[in-house]
Design an enzyme around this catalytic site. Structure first.
Site, PDB file in Angstrom:
ATOM      1  N   THR A   1       0.834  -1.205   0.000  1.00  0.00           N
ATOM      2  CA  THR A   1       0.000   0.000   0.000  1.00  0.00           C
ATOM      3  C   THR A   1       0.866   1.251   0.000  1.00  0.00           C
ATOM      4  OG1 THR A   1      -1.677  -1.229   1.234  1.00  0.00           O
ATOM      5  CG2 THR A   1      -1.935   1.148   1.139  1.00  0.00           C
TER       6      THR A   1
ATOM      7  N   ARG B   1      -0.809 -14.248   8.546  1.00  0.00           N
ATOM      8  CA  ARG B   1      -1.547 -13.241   9.328  1.00  0.00           C
ATOM      9  C   ARG B   1      -0.869 -13.015  10.673  1.00  0.00           C
ATOM     10  NH1 ARG B   1      -2.790 -10.989   5.529  1.00  0.00           N
ATOM     11  NH2 ARG B   1      -1.552 -12.601   4.533  1.00  0.00           N
TER      12      ARG B   1
ATOM     13  N   GLN C   1      -1.209 -15.514  -2.812  1.00  0.00           N
ATOM     14  CA  GLN C   1      -2.394 -15.143  -2.025  1.00  0.00           C
ATOM     15  C   GLN C   1      -3.663 -15.121  -2.877  1.00  0.00           C
ATOM     16  OE1 GLN C   1      -1.860 -12.270   1.370  1.00  0.00           O
ATOM     17  NE2 GLN C   1      -0.048 -11.688   0.203  1.00  0.00           N
TER      18      GLN C   1
ATOM     19  N   ASP D   1      -4.559  -2.766  -7.576  1.00  0.00           N
ATOM     20  CA  ASP D   1      -4.144  -3.509  -6.382  1.00  0.00           C
ATOM     21  C   ASP D   1      -4.765  -4.908  -6.414  1.00  0.00           C
ATOM     22  OD1 ASP D   1      -3.010  -3.997  -3.914  1.00  0.00           O
ATOM     23  OD2 ASP D   1      -4.619  -3.037  -2.788  1.00  0.00           O
ATOM     24  N   GLU D   2      -4.118  -5.876  -5.760  1.00  0.00           N
ATOM     25  CA  GLU D   2      -4.639  -7.255  -5.648  1.00  0.00           C
ATOM     26  C   GLU D   2      -4.979  -7.825  -7.031  1.00  0.00           C
ATOM     27  OE1 GLU D   2      -4.303  -8.639  -2.908  1.00  0.00           O
ATOM     28  OE2 GLU D   2      -4.802  -7.354  -1.212  1.00  0.00           O
TER      29      GLU D   2
END
Length: 669
Positions: free
Chosen positions: A30, A604, A245, A214-215
């Site tokens: 980010t 995580r 991911q 993004d992503e």
């Protein structure tokens, strides 16, 4: 820029061509996107209005815009587009509605609207409505794959696929008749528009001179095509993604879109972000070792400067009851003995059903928790009611919304009246709302029924005029008072407290509508209540669990829901064959995505990771033996601290449990 590491800085400053930033978990992606936007504006002379950054959730786009704005001076950020794919699509449709053949004030159907319409259509054609969920999902998949109803029918072979394809065709006809689009159309319609109207595409390409996504590994086919069309031959593109991911194939995501970039853009530059700022080296070593079992086009290895950290604990338990109780005990122990805040702990699982027993155990140990995935704000009856009124206000052609509100509160308009009105509107090929004002309606039903319908429509038109000639928020507040909605809520609630809570929801919605309108008018002074209502409808459809929860509670969520989050202490439960990896994935030989899901769960954790599994579980009333997950064998054994896997371990496990209980009793004493 001084706060960026060398790889991040390289990604920010590269503007000579298309760029793929392969960003591992916790690698600061980010920061790269936000600083690159600031760099493009401050150093490269590209105006903010010519830049678009696209992501997947309202929360991510909101945070991104806030961070970019903090990096820019004055009005330098004015006109910048930071949006979800669906919000960008909505903006395109809104600007090009005439070319698309829409009337102003089109509606957006959410999942519930779509399901209700499909159910009505299937009932009308005497089809089995038990299939409605399958039909809805199949239509969504076809739209994401850019298939028309005709193409879907050609492909369909199984009876239920043929049923879905036929329903798709009729559904599309009704959507157009209602002057409406559904959620998937927000991407599909712009792609078809750009494909069929090169002049419109060229105008948008000139408007958006640089695109950041993004992503990217989560894009489906229609999103991929939208990006490719907007970028064109210019190649002014930065995409950020992580193939490790990619966990949303079940909803159309195509991780191969990352690999396709090199074919689409031969001059593509790849920058890898491998330094992780989240987790200890031991956690990253486990994640790297696990994911190395998947094939890769781009190899990367996460590393950290945060030290090795504690061993990863793997706890075998007798059954699911023992598993949930052990997790509750461990959390209580961490909180009381080590002072760990409840908010710093999370329990992750493969399926929501695993949370039921877990909740009971946490309640028993008086552990406060938040269960992610509860009832959506916009799914509450009072909010659906008010949104129905707002939808008809901006789009009288929306028959679904009209039917929801016409007799709410009661207006003595019975089902036979509505049936006759529906038949009349179908025969005349107009909406029910517009049918109410036609003189011919008096031939179809009694005069008193016509009078009641017209009284309602005249009143709605009065509210509409008030919205456009004065203060729209005041006009809608007047509408809520006119129908005595507060009295209706009081009559239809189980208690005074419940009625008060439901009305608080209504006023919260009105505050949100006002704030949305004010935000829109900052960028576009001509924006009106119609745009604000459409934006508000998208909030819930895009990301139903965005509300920030700052209270001190343990977070319970699925592995899918945990993506993008981080917690100092993570419990990853149910690490067994047929659970993680899931049985469906084993049967369809799709283990790679399940491995990515386990990888997401592991990464995580910031400081401590505890993995639990049960030797037996009850299924359909029968006790079944469970096998440890194959993924446990793929973790580095030297970094694991295993409890309960054998007789010796079982004794140690019991002793440890007794010691924990004794120490907790001591604390209470």
């Amino acid at each position: 820029m001084s706060r960026l590491n060398p790889r991040q800085k390289e990604a920010v400053e590269y503007i000579s061509g298309p760029l793929l930033v392969l960003a591992g978990a916790g690698s600061g992606k980010t920061s790269v996107i936000t600083r690159k936007i600031a760099y493009l504006i401050n150093q490269c002379g590209i105006e903010a209005r010519n830049i678009a950054a696209v992501t997947f959730t309202n929360k991510a786009s909101r945070e991104m815009k806030e961070r970019v704005t903090s990096l820019l001076e004055g009005k330098n950020a004015k006109g910048l587009t930071v949006a979800t794919f669906h919000n960008l699509g909505l903006t395109i449709i809104k600007r090009e509605y005439k070319t698309l053949g829409f009337k102003p004030g089109f509606s957006i159907f959410d999942d519930q609207d779509t399901k209700a319409l499909l159910k009505d259509l299937m009932l009308h054609h005497n089809e089995d409505t038990d299939q409605v969920d399958f039909v809805q999902n199949q239509i969504s998949n076809w739209k994401n794959e850019m298939l028309t109803p005709e193409e879907a029918l050609v492909q369909a072979q199984l009876p239920q696929d043929i049923l879905a394809a036929r329903a798709y065709e009729v559904y599309e006809q009704h959507l157009r008749a209602y002057n409406a689009v559904d959620f998937d159309d927000l991407i599909l319609v712009p792609v078809r528009l750009f494909t069929e109207h090169p002049n419109v595409l060229e105008r948008w390409q000139n408007r958006l001179r640089y695109l950041l996504v993004d992503e990217y590994q989560d894009t489906n086919l229609s999103q991929y095509r939208l990006v490719k069309l907007l970028v064109g031959h210019r190649g002014a593109l930065t995409v950020v993604g992580d193939d490790d991911q990619s966990i949303y194939a079940w909803r159309g995501a195509r991780p191969e879109n990352l690999n396709q970039l090199e074919q689409d853009y031969p001059s593509l530059k790849v920058v890898k972000l491998e330094q992780n700022y989240r987790s200890t080296s031991r956690i990253l070593k486990a994640a790297n070792t696990l994911i190395a079992n998947n094939p890769h086009v781009y190899e990367k290895t996460l590393w950290s400067e945060m030290g090795m950290g504690d061993p990863i604990r793997v706890i075998h338990t007798k059954n699911e009851d023992g598993e949930c109780e052990r997790i509750a005990m461990e959390i209580t122990d961490l909180h009381l003995r080590n002072g760990v805040q409840f908010r710093d702990m999370a329990i992750l699982y493969r399926g929501n059903f695993q949370a039921r027993l877990l909740e009971m155990k946490l309640q028993h140990f008086q552990v406060p928790y938040k269960l992610n995935g509860g009832t959506s704000f916009f799914a509450r009856a009072e909010i659906k009611d008010l949104m129905g009124y707002l939808k008809v206000l901006v789009n009288p052609d929306d028959d679904n919304a009209f039917l929801r509100i016409i007799n709410l509160p009661r207006r003595e308009i019975g089902p036979s009246t509505l049936q006759k009105l529906g038949q009349y509107s179908v025969d005349r090929q107009i909406s029910m709302f517009n049918a109410c004002s036609e003189l011919g309606l008096e031939q179809a039903m009694p005069a008193n029924a016509v009078e009641r319908l017209r009284r309602f429509c005249d009143w709605m038109q009065h509210i509409y005029r008030q919205c456009h000639s004065g203060d729209p928020i005041a006009a809608i507040n007047e509408m809520i008072r006119d129908i005595d909605y507060e009295g209706w809520i009081a009559q239809n609630s189980s208690s005074e407290a419940m009625a008060e809570k439901r009305m608080q929801n209504v006023w919260f919605l009105m505050d949100s509508l006002k704030a949305t309108l004010e935000r829109l008018q900052e960028d576009d002074p001509d924006a009106g209540i119609q745009e604000a209502i459409n934006r508000l409808m998208l909030i819930d459809m895009l990301d139903r669990q965005e509300e920030e929860d700052d209270s001190n509670r343990v977070q319970l969520m699925t592995l899918h829901a945990s993506k993008g989050l981080e917690f100092p202490h993570v419990f990853l439960m149910g690490m067994e064959e047929e659970l993680l990896p899931h049985r469906n994935s084993i049967e369809t030989d799709n283990i790679e995505e399940e491995r990515r899901l386990a990888y997401v769960g592991i990464t995580r954790a910031k400081q401590c990771l505890t993995i639990t599994l049960a030797k037996q579980r009850k299924q359909y009333g029968e006790v079944m033996d469970c096998m440890p997950s194959r993924f446990l064998d793929e973790l580095p054994p030297e970094d694991l601290e295993v409890e309960g896997s054998g007789e010796k371990c079982q004794v140690q496990n019991q002793k440890k449990g007794q010691a924990t209980l004794s120490s907790l009793k001591g604390l209470f004493d």
